[in-house]
Write a protein that holds these residues in place. Structure first.
Motif, PDB file in Angstrom:
ATOM      1  N   THR A  57       0.849  -1.183   0.000  1.00  0.00           N
ATOM      2  CA  THR A  57       0.000   0.000   0.000  1.00  0.00           C
ATOM      3  C   THR A  57       0.887   1.235   0.000  1.00  0.00           C
ATOM      4  O   THR A  57       1.999   1.203   0.525  1.00  0.00           O
ATOM      5  N   MET A  58       0.408   2.304  -0.598  1.00  0.00           N
ATOM      6  CA  MET A  58       1.182   3.544  -0.612  1.00  0.00           C
ATOM      7  C   MET A  58       1.098   4.265   0.724  1.00  0.00           C
ATOM      8  O   MET A  58       2.068   4.833   1.186  1.00  0.00           O
ATOM      9  N   LEU A  59      -0.060   4.285   1.323  1.00  0.00           N
ATOM     10  CA  LEU A  59      -0.257   4.987   2.580  1.00  0.00           C
ATOM     11  C   LEU A  59      -1.249   4.186   3.413  1.00  0.00           C
ATOM     12  O   LEU A  59      -2.452   4.356   3.289  1.00  0.00           O
ATOM     13  N   GLY A  60      -0.733   3.309   4.216  1.00  0.00           N
ATOM     14  CA  GLY A  60      -1.585   2.441   5.006  1.00  0.00           C
ATOM     15  C   GLY A  60      -2.228   3.177   6.164  1.00  0.00           C
ATOM     16  O   GLY A  60      -1.625   4.058   6.768  1.00  0.00           O
ATOM     17  N   SER A  61      -3.439   2.814   6.453  1.00  0.00           N
ATOM     18  CA  SER A  61      -4.148   3.402   7.588  1.00  0.00           C
ATOM     19  C   SER A  61      -5.099   2.350   8.140  1.00  0.00           C
ATOM     20  O   SER A  61      -4.663   1.299   8.580  1.00  0.00           O
ATOM     21  N   ALA A  62      -6.379   2.613   8.077  1.00  0.00           N
ATOM     22  CA  ALA A  62      -7.377   1.693   8.645  1.00  0.00           C
ATOM     23  C   ALA A  62      -7.322   0.320   7.975  1.00  0.00           C
ATOM     24  O   ALA A  62      -7.592  -0.691   8.625  1.00  0.00           O
ATOM     25  N   ASP A  63      -6.976   0.267   6.701  1.00  0.00           N
ATOM     26  CA  ASP A  63      -6.902  -1.013   6.003  1.00  0.00           C
ATOM     27  C   ASP A  63      -5.817  -1.906   6.604  1.00  0.00           C
ATOM     28  O   ASP A  63      -6.040  -3.080   6.880  1.00  0.00           O
ATOM     29  N   VAL A  64      -4.651  -1.331   6.838  1.00  0.00           N
ATOM     30  CA  VAL A  64      -3.549  -2.088   7.416  1.00  0.00           C
ATOM     31  C   VAL A  64      -3.878  -2.503   8.847  1.00  0.00           C
ATOM     32  O   VAL A  64      -3.651  -3.647   9.247  1.00  0.00           O
ATOM     33  N   GLU A  65      -4.435  -1.581   9.613  1.00  0.00           N
ATOM     34  CA  GLU A  65      -4.780  -1.885  10.998  1.00  0.00           C
ATOM     35  C   GLU A  65      -5.819  -2.998  11.092  1.00  0.00           C
ATOM     36  O   GLU A  65      -5.730  -3.858  11.974  1.00  0.00           O
ATOM     37  N   ALA A  66      -6.798  -3.007  10.190  1.00  0.00           N
ATOM     38  CA  ALA A  66      -7.815  -4.065  10.206  1.00  0.00           C
ATOM     39  C   ALA A  66      -7.202  -5.429   9.956  1.00  0.00           C
ATOM     40  O   ALA A  66      -7.564  -6.417  10.606  1.00  0.00           O
ATOM     41  N   LEU A  67      -6.259  -5.501   9.023  1.00  0.00           N
ATOM     42  CA  LEU A  67      -5.626  -6.784   8.733  1.00  0.00           C
ATOM     43  C   LEU A  67      -4.651  -7.190   9.839  1.00  0.00           C
ATOM     44  O   LEU A  67      -4.589  -8.365  10.206  1.00  0.00           O
ATOM     45  N   LEU A  68      -3.919  -6.243  10.379  1.00  0.00           N
ATOM     46  CA  LEU A  68      -3.008  -6.555  11.485  1.00  0.00           C
ATOM     47  C   LEU A  68      -3.788  -7.009  12.715  1.00  0.00           C
ATOM     48  O   LEU A  68      -3.333  -7.882  13.446  1.00  0.00           O
ATOM     49  N   GLY A  69      -4.940  -6.416  12.931  1.00  0.00           N
ATOM     50  CA  GLY A  69      -5.742  -6.744  14.107  1.00  0.00           C
ATOM     51  C   GLY A  69      -6.279  -8.166  14.112  1.00  0.00           C
ATOM     52  O   GLY A  69      -6.589  -8.712  15.159  1.00  0.00           O
ATOM     53  N   THR A  70      -6.349  -8.780  12.950  1.00  0.00           N
ATOM     54  CA  THR A  70      -6.867 -10.148  12.874  1.00  0.00           C
ATOM     55  C   THR A  70      -5.763 -11.181  12.923  1.00  0.00           C
ATOM     56  O   THR A  70      -6.028 -12.373  12.922  1.00  0.00           O
ATOM     57  N   GLY A  71      -4.527 -10.726  12.924  1.00  0.00           N
ATOM     58  CA  GLY A  71      -3.396 -11.652  13.038  1.00  0.00           C
ATOM     59  C   GLY A  71      -2.844 -11.983  11.710  1.00  0.00           C
ATOM     60  O   GLY A  71      -2.157 -12.820  11.383  1.00  0.00           O
TER      61      GLY A  71
END
Length: 71
Positions: A57-71
């Motif tokens: 991703t060029m500028l991660g935000s909520a998308d990255v956090e959502a995927l990180l939050g699920t493991g």
């Protein structure tokens, strides 16, 4: 995904993501900051249980956090 070969003419986003993304896949998301992020697809991917994904991703935000939050 279309009709024919035993497939329905309509599929849910969860079915499409489940069929298209395998464990260990490279997934790219677009959008900028909090605008135009494919959050419905990200949520479906997070719920799919896929593991060891790589994210581009060029500028991660909520998308990255959502995927990180699920493991």
């Amino acid at each position: 995904m279309g009709a024919g070969a035993g497939r329905p003419a309509v599929a849910t986003l969860e079915q499409i993501v489940g069929d298209a993304v395998a464990d260990g896949a490279l997934v790219a998301t677009g959008g900028g900051e909090l605008r135009r992020k494919p959050m419905a697809a990200v949520r479906a991917l997070a719920a799919s249980g896929r593991r060891d994904l790589r994210l581009a991703t060029m500028l991660g935000s909520a998308d990255v956090e959502a995927l990180l939050g699920t493991g």
